[in-house]
Scaffold this active site. Structure first.
Site, PDB file in Angstrom:
ATOM      1  N   GLN A   3      16.929   7.272 -13.248  1.00  0.00           N
ATOM      2  CA  GLN A   3      15.882   6.495 -12.589  1.00  0.00           C
ATOM      3  C   GLN A   3      15.336   5.429 -13.540  1.00  0.00           C
ATOM      4  O   GLN A   3      14.544   4.581 -13.141  1.00  0.00           O
ATOM      5  CB  GLN A   3      14.727   7.400 -12.159  1.00  0.00           C
ATOM      6  CG  GLN A   3      15.140   8.513 -11.225  1.00  0.00           C
ATOM      7  CD  GLN A   3      14.010   9.475 -10.987  1.00  0.00           C
ATOM      8  OE1 GLN A   3      13.101   9.212 -10.200  1.00  0.00           O
ATOM      9  NE2 GLN A   3      14.020  10.582 -11.722  1.00  0.00           N
ATOM     10  N   ASP A  47      15.117   1.266 -18.397  1.00  0.00           N
ATOM     11  CA  ASP A  47      14.942   0.826 -19.800  1.00  0.00           C
ATOM     12  C   ASP A  47      16.257   0.524 -20.514  1.00  0.00           C
ATOM     13  O   ASP A  47      16.246   0.008 -21.626  1.00  0.00           O
ATOM     14  CB  ASP A  47      14.127   1.886 -20.581  1.00  0.00           C
ATOM     15  CG  ASP A  47      14.777   3.280 -20.565  1.00  0.00           C
ATOM     16  OD1 ASP A  47      14.030   4.281 -20.565  1.00  0.00           O
ATOM     17  OD2 ASP A  47      16.027   3.372 -20.536  1.00  0.00           O
ATOM     18  N   HIS A  75      17.511   3.058  -9.926  1.00  0.00           N
ATOM     19  CA  HIS A  75      16.319   2.195  -9.786  1.00  0.00           C
ATOM     20  C   HIS A  75      16.559   0.843 -10.440  1.00  0.00           C
ATOM     21  O   HIS A  75      15.634   0.064 -10.612  1.00  0.00           O
ATOM     22  CB  HIS A  75      15.074   2.872 -10.387  1.00  0.00           C
ATOM     23  CG  HIS A  75      14.637   4.039  -9.570  1.00  0.00           C
ATOM     24  ND1 HIS A  75      13.633   4.894  -9.952  1.00  0.00           N
ATOM     25  CD2 HIS A  75      15.065   4.518  -8.374  1.00  0.00           C
ATOM     26  CE1 HIS A  75      13.464   5.834  -9.035  1.00  0.00           C
ATOM     27  NE2 HIS A  75      14.334   5.633  -8.061  1.00  0.00           N
ATOM     28  N   CYS A  87      20.894 -21.939  -6.857  1.00  0.00           N
ATOM     29  CA  CYS A  87      20.150 -22.452  -5.677  1.00  0.00           C
ATOM     30  C   CYS A  87      18.719 -22.861  -6.018  1.00  0.00           C
ATOM     31  O   CYS A  87      17.990 -23.380  -5.164  1.00  0.00           O
ATOM     32  CB  CYS A  87      20.125 -21.397  -4.564  1.00  0.00           C
ATOM     33  SG  CYS A  87      19.001 -20.030  -4.894  1.00  0.00           S
ATOM     34  N   SER A  91       9.373  13.767 -12.709  1.00  0.00           N
ATOM     35  CA  SER A  91       8.295  14.493 -12.011  1.00  0.00           C
ATOM     36  C   SER A  91       8.623  14.718 -10.544  1.00  0.00           C
ATOM     37  O   SER A  91       7.832  15.268  -9.791  1.00  0.00           O
ATOM     38  CB  SER A  91       6.998  13.675 -12.110  1.00  0.00           C
ATOM     39  OG  SER A  91       7.175  12.457 -11.373  1.00  0.00           O
ATOM     40  N   PRO A 120       8.737  19.535 -20.256  1.00  0.00           N
ATOM     41  CA  PRO A 120       7.657  20.357 -20.830  1.00  0.00           C
ATOM     42  C   PRO A 120       6.645  20.821 -19.773  1.00  0.00           C
ATOM     43  O   PRO A 120       5.866  21.742 -20.024  1.00  0.00           O
ATOM     44  CB  PRO A 120       6.981  19.410 -21.829  1.00  0.00           C
ATOM     45  CG  PRO A 120       7.526  18.069 -21.607  1.00  0.00           C
ATOM     46  CD  PRO A 120       8.725  18.172 -20.752  1.00  0.00           C
TER      47      PRO A 120
END
Ligand code: APR
Length: 275
Positions: free
Chosen positions: A107, A110, A127, A171, A212, A237
């Site tokens: 996801q 970076d 993503h 363009c 998450s 964690p």
């Protein structure tokens, strides 16, 4: 390494498994990139006047492309100065061991998996990737590298030169970040969504690292792997929906800890050649 995980890895590796690894912002936390929903996270801090759910949208880009670019360029700066960590590198080793039996679904925009050495072919950036742009008018130039631009200060306006560099050479329309916005949908062409689902449908093992579970396609991947009987390991964690999925799996393990502490060990045990 706890016994339950050791036994799971021993059983899985003896079957020449197809392995899917699903990563989120947590795998890059130890490279110094804030997660999205952690206490110092991107979405928690927001930028000067907006929250990211407003900023990272096609609607906002259409109404104020310079403001969106300023926000992204400031954040891309953090990615550019970060380095891949032990966990990113462990996944490069795992891909070298498994070859086509390995698929990485990330996801993260970076670029740290790419910079660590994970292959473009087997890495599905669902993503997008902050180092790339597309024409906002979709005029056909495809995905291009982000033009080199100095990271602006969060409150600095973009210079006319920077705005010029962010225009499509074909363009003249604005270029846009090659990232999935909150008011857009996953697709195969830009985000390899179908490829990610196909890999999950055939996986013998799903390893989830540092997410998450706030987004749709990753949760689909988790539930699909659960349904088709893959072994599932969650490395995080904190408690999260993927830990619940791992707990419900017939062969599942919750590793409550950081990516760098645990992923190299997991990869080492997966790479042991069956006797
Ligand atoms: N190792 C492993 N996991 C970690 C670490 C670490 N060192 N540090 C934090 N985490 C975990 C957190 O406990 C949390 O569950 O990483 C997770 C990060 O969650 P988020 O910040 O919500 O990031 P993520 O799940 O990747 O967000 C998904 O949401 O906003 C969109 O597009 C954005 O790609 C992002 C998506």
């Amino acid at each position: 390494m706890h016994l339950e995980l050791l036994h799971l890895l021993e059983r899985v590796r003896s079957r020449n498994p197809r392995v899917v690894v699903l990563t989120g912002a947590g795998i890059s936390a130890e490279s110094g990139i804030p997660t999205f929903r952690g206490s110092d996270g991107y979405w928690v801090v927001g930028s000067r006047n907006y929250m990211p759910e407003e900023m990272a949208t096609r609607r906002m880009f259409a109404s104020d492309p310079e403001e969106v670019w300023r926000w992204y360029l400031y954040r891309f700066g953090a990615c550019r100065h970060a380095e891949p960590n032990l966990a990113h590198r462990a996944l490069v080793d795992l891909e070298a061991t498994l070859g086509d039996r390995f698929t990485l679904v990330t996801q993260n925009i970076d670029g740290l998996h790419r910079r660590a050495g994970s292959s473009v072919e087997r890495t599905h950036c669902i993503h997008g990737d902050a180092a790339y742009v597309r024409c906002a008018n979709d005029c056909g130039i495809g995905v291009q590298p982000l033009p080199s631009i100095n990271t602006p200060k969060i409150d600095a306006e973009l210079s006319p030169e920077t705005c010029e560099r962010l225009k499509c050479h074909n363009c003249g329309a604005w270029l846009r970040p090659h990232v999935l916005w909150f008011d857009e949908y996953y697709d195969e062409e830009n985000y390899r969504a179908d490829s990610a689902i196909r890999a999950a449908a055939r996986a013998d093992l799903l390893i989830v690292v540092g997410t998450s579970g706030a987004t749709n396609l990753p949760m689909q991947i988790g539930t699909l792997c659960l349904r088709q009987g893959a072994a599932i390991i969650d490395v995080n964690p904190e408690a999260n929906p993927f830990a619940v999925i791992a707990d419900r799996a017939e062969r599942g393990c919750i590793v409550r800890g950081s990516a760098c502490e645990n992923l190299p060990e997991i990869v080492k045990h997966l790479a042991i050649k069956p006797e």
